[in-house]
Design an enzyme around this catalytic site. Structure first.
Site, mmCIF file in Angstrom:
data_model
loop_
_atom_site.group_PDB
_atom_site.id
_atom_site.type_symbol
_atom_site.label_atom_id
_atom_site.label_comp_id
_atom_site.label_asym_id
_atom_site.label_seq_id
_atom_site.Cartn_x
_atom_site.Cartn_y
_atom_site.Cartn_z
ATOM 1 N N TYR A 1 0.820 -1.211 0.000
ATOM 2 C CA TYR A 1 0.000 0.000 0.000
ATOM 3 C C TYR A 1 0.857 1.267 0.000
ATOM 4 O O TYR A 1 0.363 2.357 0.250
ATOM 5 C CB TYR A 1 -0.946 0.008 1.209
ATOM 6 C CG TYR A 1 -2.072 -0.994 1.121
ATOM 7 C CD1 TYR A 1 -2.029 -2.055 0.217
ATOM 8 C CD2 TYR A 1 -3.194 -0.892 1.932
ATOM 9 C CE1 TYR A 1 -3.055 -2.983 0.141
ATOM 10 C CE2 TYR A 1 -4.230 -1.815 1.857
ATOM 11 C CZ TYR A 1 -4.144 -2.860 0.962
ATOM 12 O OH TYR A 1 -5.165 -3.775 0.886
ATOM 13 N N LYS B 1 5.308 -14.111 4.123
ATOM 14 C CA LYS B 1 5.472 -15.079 3.037
ATOM 15 C C LYS B 1 6.957 -15.106 2.663
ATOM 16 O O LYS B 1 7.334 -14.914 1.494
ATOM 17 C CB LYS B 1 4.578 -14.652 1.854
ATOM 18 C CG LYS B 1 4.441 -15.673 0.744
ATOM 19 C CD LYS B 1 3.670 -16.923 1.124
ATOM 20 C CE LYS B 1 3.674 -17.912 -0.031
ATOM 21 N NZ LYS B 1 3.127 -19.228 0.341
ATOM 22 N N ASP C 1 -4.772 -6.465 6.042
ATOM 23 C CA ASP C 1 -6.071 -6.011 5.550
ATOM 24 C C ASP C 1 -6.956 -7.214 5.239
ATOM 25 O O ASP C 1 -8.114 -7.288 5.652
ATOM 26 C CB ASP C 1 -5.866 -5.144 4.298
ATOM 27 C CG ASP C 1 -7.104 -4.336 3.951
ATOM 28 O OD1 ASP C 1 -8.028 -4.276 4.786
ATOM 29 O OD2 ASP C 1 -7.141 -3.770 2.842
ATOM 30 N N ASP D 1 -0.576 -17.933 3.788
ATOM 31 C CA ASP D 1 -1.582 -18.847 3.228
ATOM 32 C C ASP D 1 -2.039 -19.850 4.287
ATOM 33 O O ASP D 1 -3.237 -20.119 4.438
ATOM 34 C CB ASP D 1 -1.076 -19.546 1.959
ATOM 35 C CG ASP D 1 0.389 -19.947 2.026
ATOM 36 O OD1 ASP D 1 1.041 -19.703 3.059
ATOM 37 O OD2 ASP D 1 0.888 -20.512 1.028
ATOM 38 N N ASP E 1 -10.298 -8.805 7.533
ATOM 39 C CA ASP E 1 -11.659 -8.969 7.010
ATOM 40 C C ASP E 1 -12.117 -10.414 7.182
ATOM 41 O O ASP E 1 -13.278 -10.683 7.474
ATOM 42 C CB ASP E 1 -11.740 -8.562 5.530
ATOM 43 C CG ASP E 1 -11.996 -7.067 5.373
ATOM 44 O OD1 ASP E 1 -11.607 -6.307 6.280
ATOM 45 O OD2 ASP E 1 -12.586 -6.649 4.356
HETATM 46 MG MG MG Z 1 -10.324 -3.531 4.233
#
Ligand code: MG
Ligand code: NAI
Length: 329
Positions: free
Chosen positions: A121, A167, A224, A200, A228
């Site tokens: 981001y 990762k 992020d 993962d 969720d």
């Molecule tokens: Mg979000």
């Protein structure tokens, strides 16, 4: 008296902000509220989604309550601007199941600490001959301070384990640095259990055995997505709060957006906003007030009588807020 910046934003942001201000008015604490504007309605009035004055009000406040904004393509994101300007590097997202709410898992209570300033981001994208690339930025400095934040948070809140999610098997340089820095920092916290998982596998374990997690610390995009997923485990967006914390400032907001599909109907669930304010009170070390509001909300959820439609009820945002307030008097 605390100075609190109040930024309702757009859509249901206004409704849930009215609800939490109503609840805060019933507890035995005084706040000096500074109202500020941001978002799409603000853009229509002022030509910007986030006026300089709003940033200043948030910077000078002891904490900021933020509702939600509508983001229109091409406009500057108000919330991302605030995170950057206030250097709110840690995004704290609790995953906690509440009684009376339909959840996939009961008695779940862990926290995701997401690095909020870099990673994928960082916003460095460019078009190439045959497509486009995005730069994934991982620095030692940001990895260190987010790891330290996660351990300090664990210590302060009595949690016993911190798991780094990354990762590093594929992203050897970037996530290798993140993982190694995490383990370096962990040496200062010998009383806290430490481990790490590939992202993962972590995504799978969240579904098969989420109880193995206590505090997860991870990079921006992974945080992020996993948060969720975490929200999905405990009843969805109407219930999930978040905190954005920096060295000098902190901003508290529900995870959900402005919900244009239900905005104006007065039926948005105020819980996520109320729990965000609970996080704010904990941040201000006002733990007694925080527990009182959280307990009042839990009672209302348990009774399942005066709750909004997403929780299976037929009450309005304000009716639910008033029911919670009633329990605090
Ligand atoms: Mg979000
Ligand atoms: P959203 O979170 O606004 O809505 C997703 C779904 O959840 C909708 O069906 C909505 O009705 C429901 N929902 C959300 N909050 C709820 C609540 N309090 N009670 C009951 N139901 C609720 O996400 P969406 O639709 O993707 O985005 C809408 C707008 O919000 C967009 O402009 C988006 O860019 C913006 N947004 C802003 C955020 C922020 O201000 N931090 C975060 C996420 C989205």
């Amino acid at each position: 008296m605390y100075e609190i910046a109040v930024i309702p934003g757009d859509g249901v942001g206004n409704e849930v902000m009215n609800a939490i201000l109503y609840v805060l008015n019933t507890i035995d604490m005084e706040f000096n509220y500074k109202n500020a504007i941001a978002g799409n309605e603000c853009f229509k009035k002022t030509g910007t989604t986030i006026p300089e004055e709003t940033v200043e009000i948030a910077k000078n406040a002891d904490a900021t309550l933020f509702g939600a904004v509508t983001t229109v393509h091409g406009q500057k994101s108000a919330i991302i601007t605030l995170r950057k300007e206030l250097d709110l590097y840690a995004n704290l997202r609790p995953v906690k199941s509440y009684p009376g709410v339909k959840t996939i898992f009961n008695d779940l209570n862990f926290v995701i600490v997401r690095e909020n300033t870099e990673g994928l981001y960082a916003g460095v994208e460019k078009e190439t001959e045959d497509g486009a690339t995005a730069l994934r930025v991982i620095t030692k400095k940001a990895s260190e301070r987010i790891s330290r934040f996660a351990f300090d948070y664990a210590k302060k809140t009595g949690r016993s384990k911190v798991t780094a999610v990354h990762k590093a098997n594929v992203l050897k340089k970037t996530d290798g640095l993140f993982r190694d820095t995490f383990y370096e920092v962990s040496k200062d916290y010998s009383d806290i259990e430490t481990d790490d998982r590939y992202v993962d596998a972590a995504a799978m374990f969240l579904i098969t055995n989420p109880y193995m997690f206590d505090v997860i610390v991870t990079t921006n995009l992974f945080g992020d997505i996993l948060s969720d997923e975490g929200a999905g485990l405990v009843g969805g967006l109407g219930l999930t709060p978040s905190a954005n914390i920096g060295k000098n400032n902190a901003l508290f907001e529900p995870v959900h957006g402005s919900a244009p599909d239900i905005a104006g109907k007065g039926i948005s669930n105020p819980s996520a906003m109320i729990l965000s304010a609970v996080m704010m009170l904990d941040y201000l070390e006002e733990h007694k007030a925080a527990r009182a509001i959280e307990d009042a909300l839990i009672e209302v959820l348990k009774e399942n009588r005066v709750v909004t439609p997403d929780l299976g009820g037929n009450s309005s945002t304000m009716q639910m807020a008033k029911e919670i307030a009633q329990k605090l008097i």
